[in-house]
Design an enzyme around this catalytic site. Sequence first.
Site, PDB file in Angstrom:
ATOM      1  CB  SER A  82       2.188  -1.471   6.855  1.00  0.00           C
ATOM      2  OG  SER A  82       2.879  -2.230   5.887  1.00  0.00           O
TER       3      SER A  82
ATOM      4  CG  ASN B 186       8.073   1.302   5.477  1.00  0.00           C
ATOM      5  OD1 ASN B 186       8.549   2.046   6.340  1.00  0.00           O
ATOM      6  ND2 ASN B 186       8.248  -0.008   5.477  1.00  0.00           N
TER       7      ASN B 186
ATOM      8  CB  CYS C 268      12.464   0.937   4.212  1.00  0.00           C
ATOM      9  SG  CYS C 268      12.266   2.035   2.819  1.00  0.00           S
TER      10      CYS C 268
ATOM     11  CB  THR D 186       9.276  -1.265  14.811  1.00  0.00           C
ATOM     12  OG1 THR D 186      10.069  -1.303  13.624  1.00  0.00           O
ATOM     13  CG2 THR D 186       8.023  -2.089  14.606  1.00  0.00           C
TER      14      THR D 186
ATOM     15  N   GLY E 153      12.013  -8.210   7.647  1.00  0.00           N
ATOM     16  CA  GLY E 153      12.504  -7.723   6.354  1.00  0.00           C
ATOM     17  C   GLY E 153      11.266  -7.365   5.558  1.00  0.00           C
TER      18      GLY E 153
HETATM   19  C1  FMN Z   1       5.614  -8.518  12.225  1.00  0.00           C
HETATM   20  C2  FMN Z   1       5.630  -7.073  11.822  1.00  0.00           C
HETATM   21  C3  FMN Z   1       5.788  -6.719  10.483  1.00  0.00           C
HETATM   22  C4  FMN Z   1       5.781  -5.386  10.100  1.00  0.00           C
HETATM   23  N1  FMN Z   1       5.930  -5.059   8.778  1.00  0.00           N
HETATM   24  C5  FMN Z   1       5.850  -3.750   8.399  1.00  0.00           C
HETATM   25  C6  FMN Z   1       5.902  -3.387   7.021  1.00  0.00           C
HETATM   26  O1  FMN Z   1       5.974  -4.221   6.119  1.00  0.00           O
HETATM   27  N2  FMN Z   1       5.842  -2.062   6.719  1.00  0.00           N
HETATM   28  C7  FMN Z   1       5.717  -1.080   7.683  1.00  0.00           C
HETATM   29  O2  FMN Z   1       5.641   0.108   7.334  1.00  0.00           O
HETATM   30  N3  FMN Z   1       5.645  -1.408   8.985  1.00  0.00           N
HETATM   31  C8  FMN Z   1       5.705  -2.704   9.363  1.00  0.00           C
HETATM   32  N4  FMN Z   1       5.605  -3.033  10.684  1.00  0.00           N
HETATM   33  C9  FMN Z   1       5.428  -1.959  11.681  1.00  0.00           C
HETATM   34  C10 FMN Z   1       3.955  -1.767  12.040  1.00  0.00           C
HETATM   35  O3  FMN Z   1       3.219  -1.375  10.892  1.00  0.00           O
HETATM   36  C11 FMN Z   1       3.788  -0.696  13.136  1.00  0.00           C
HETATM   37  O4  FMN Z   1       4.304   0.536  12.668  1.00  0.00           O
HETATM   38  C12 FMN Z   1       4.537  -1.073  14.416  1.00  0.00           C
HETATM   39  O5  FMN Z   1       4.433  -2.455  14.676  1.00  0.00           O
HETATM   40  C13 FMN Z   1       4.014  -0.313  15.637  1.00  0.00           C
HETATM   41  O6  FMN Z   1       2.656  -0.584  15.871  1.00  0.00           O
HETATM   42  P1  FMN Z   1       2.148  -1.699  16.927  1.00  0.00           P
HETATM   43  O7  FMN Z   1       2.863  -1.418  18.220  1.00  0.00           O
HETATM   44  O8  FMN Z   1       0.673  -1.494  17.019  1.00  0.00           O
HETATM   45  O9  FMN Z   1       2.518  -3.032  16.367  1.00  0.00           O
HETATM   46  C14 FMN Z   1       5.610  -4.363  11.089  1.00  0.00           C
HETATM   47  C15 FMN Z   1       5.446  -4.730  12.428  1.00  0.00           C
HETATM   48  C16 FMN Z   1       5.435  -6.056  12.812  1.00  0.00           C
HETATM   49  C17 FMN Z   1       5.251  -6.397  14.274  1.00  0.00           C
END
Ligand code: FMN
Length: 312
Positions: A21, A124, A127, A190, A70
């Site tokens: 996401s 999610n 949050c 994250t 955000g």
């Molecule tokens: C720019 C950005 C925006 C994100 N926005 C969301 C979000 O809206 N909702 C959510 O559940 N996770 C969000 N995440 C987290 C990612 O979905 C994921 O859980 C996290 O980045 C770890 O995976 P990765 O290492 O492959 O990026 C975001 C991550 C990034 C980098």
Amino acid sequence: MVDLRIKIGGLTLKNPVMPASGTFAEGLARVLPFDRLGAVVTKTITAELRGGNPTPRVAEVGQGMLNSIGIPSKGVPYFIAHTIRDYERCSAPLVVSVSAPTAELFADVVRRLNVPGIAAIEANISCPNIEEDGKAFAMRAKSTAAVVAQLRKATHLPLWAKLTPNTGDVAAVARAAEQSGADALVVANTVLAMSIDTETFLPRLGSIMGGYSGPAIKPIALRMVYQCAKAVTIPIVGCGGIATAEDAVEYMLAGATAVQVGTATFVRPNAMLDVIDGLTAFCERKGIPRVSALTGGVKDRGLQVDKLEALP
Ligand SMILES: Cc1cc2nc3c(=O)[nH]c(=O)nc-3n(C[C@H](O)[C@H](O)[C@H](O)COP(=O)(O)O)c2cc1C
């Protein structure tokens, strides 16, 4: 031919690879054939129109990326009227990520999404919960149980709970989500982190702290998938630093049924396709007829996992 199909609760996906996401949007269709993906997952949406966080919102730090986007959102009415329509052309099931600041408002968003075109809800719960001093719902088992129970009552769609790696006891949180009716877990969001520019002395992010993602967090999220897989029987979608098929295999061996690719897509927009093709090649090389056979395949070293925390 390797069978890449996997099942997450009642949902069968043609392969185990989908976007994380917030790292994926309709516009990517110009460079990526969505039909090849196991599923598509939207950026988290909220009830009403929302702005994002102060800038700068992203920074490259070490082997990863720091972000504090955000949750800018156009709200549920826009989503139903436009975004679902954009995805209708694509054969991959649509997973809609949602969030809200209280359990009741969360349930309200989910209730409003009982519309055709949605295959599953990803809650999610990483949050902030304003009823718990802004601590994320998934920081504690109790607040996880409370919100997931409300969401369960609000929808008949498959319900996935996305956990945070920032909790001290992810297994307890995972169990609470399962017992309250989640059909699957997404592990994880994250890692809370920060970085300071030593020239300007300023935090690199406008909101000072943010979420760390990318290769640097893979061992952390992988460990959590392993712990959660020991704690629950519902399927787990692994997420954190996945960029290659080998990363996906590692997550599946740790107990994941499927995987999400996030930050890697910013580096290589086709990363998910490489992971799908690489999974086929890996299984062919190893003589594995079905990719689902990888799930939980990590070999036992004869240690009990609940004793592992005591090791140095
Ligand atoms: C720019 C950005 C925006 C994100 N926005 C969301 C979000 O809206 N909702 C959510 O559940 N996770 C969000 N995440 C987290 C990612 O979905 C994921 O859980 C996290 O980045 C770890 O995976 P990765 O290492 O492959 O990026 C975001 C991550 C990034 C980098």
